[in-house]
Design an enzyme around this catalytic site. Sequence first.
Site, mmCIF file in Angstrom:
data_model
loop_
_atom_site.group_PDB
_atom_site.id
_atom_site.type_symbol
_atom_site.label_atom_id
_atom_site.label_comp_id
_atom_site.label_asym_id
_atom_site.label_seq_id
_atom_site.Cartn_x
_atom_site.Cartn_y
_atom_site.Cartn_z
ATOM 1 N N HIS A 194 0.839 -1.106 0.017
ATOM 2 C CA HIS A 194 0.041 -0.049 -0.011
ATOM 3 C C HIS A 194 0.885 1.175 -0.209
ATOM 4 O O HIS A 194 0.951 2.263 0.860
ATOM 5 C CB HIS A 194 -0.981 -0.093 1.331
ATOM 6 C CG HIS A 194 -2.037 0.827 1.501
ATOM 7 N ND1 HIS A 194 -1.826 2.255 1.407
ATOM 8 C CD2 HIS A 194 -3.276 0.698 1.437
ATOM 9 C CE1 HIS A 194 -3.100 3.004 1.529
ATOM 10 N NE2 HIS A 194 -3.846 1.992 1.513
ATOM 11 N N GLU B 63 -0.809 1.043 -5.434
ATOM 12 C CA GLU B 63 -0.584 0.014 -4.445
ATOM 13 C C GLU B 63 -0.775 -1.308 -5.743
ATOM 14 O O GLU B 63 -1.761 -1.383 -6.494
ATOM 15 C CB GLU B 63 -2.010 -0.048 -3.607
ATOM 16 C CG GLU B 63 -1.912 1.083 -2.675
ATOM 17 C CD GLU B 63 -3.392 1.176 -1.913
ATOM 18 O OE1 GLU B 63 -3.663 0.154 -1.538
ATOM 19 O OE2 GLU B 63 -3.605 2.134 -1.653
#
Length: 291
Positions: free
Chosen positions: A159, A261
């Site tokens: 992320h 991500e």
Amino acid sequence: MTLPPSVSLIEEPAGYPILVVEHPAATGRIALNGAHVTDWIPEGHDPVLYMSAEALLEPGKPIRGGIPVCWPWFGPHPTDATKPAHGFVRTLMWEVDVARETATEVELVLKLQDSAATKALWPHAFSARLHVHMGASLQVTLQVTNTGSTAWDMTGALHTYLNVEDVRKISIHGLHGTQYVEGRLSPDKRPQHSTIIIDQEVDRLYASDATVIVHDPVWGRELVIEKAGSLATVVWNPWIEKSKRLTDLPDEAYPEFLCIEAANAGEDVVSVKPGHEHLLMQRIDVRKLHA
Ligand code: TA6
């Protein structure tokens, strides 16, 4: 564990172990809490990863910035809202398994395996290793192995929070011609006709593992994000209102970052058989726009 000359282990704050990398090719930091790469500065460049000025550096807490490792699920737990968002490995203490360096990079491997605490949240046996190659590029790979006797399903993501000068002035390339879901608005798939600009809250799951380029004309650089082992790419910026709800992010900080991500999320559930493994990789390179 004997660390190579370019790597040291500190506690900052006390009780919070951090690997510090000071190599000719790059400097950086990795918190053992969550095997979380918080900082990466390739030689000759400015910091590439964004860290919130209000990020919590406390054992057991997720870190707002850097590269949160989201596993064994992405986003809210699919059936139990009481379980932590983005899985549990980002809030557990990992161990250093490998630390070595070459003339061009530092290689670190952190490891984590199932425990009574993890099985209380997810009743499966696993081994997880995060491979970090930090130099002129940053390559992070999450290797997970099913060490149990039954297959398990997972989702997950790296992320990554990227530093940008002003998110309202960048353009994101590589995902045109694909479809995305803006989950907060509707489950419907929408076409991405051209480059992506950020002029509102964006929380999109793109059905693409294509290489993404973040073009930052104000900073004068491009960030190139390659991925492997991910069926999707998440693009996220909280914008104004959601930023105010995030207690570990200054309200006025949303223009300073963008998340790109490598993910397996939503319908992209990955099943891993006993003895088998899955690799999720993201590589970041920096290119200056002007010599
Ligand atoms: O990747 C985007 C997202 O799923 C957003 O919906 C937002 O929740 C973000 O992750 C951050 O999640 P966190 O649990 O770290 O606050």
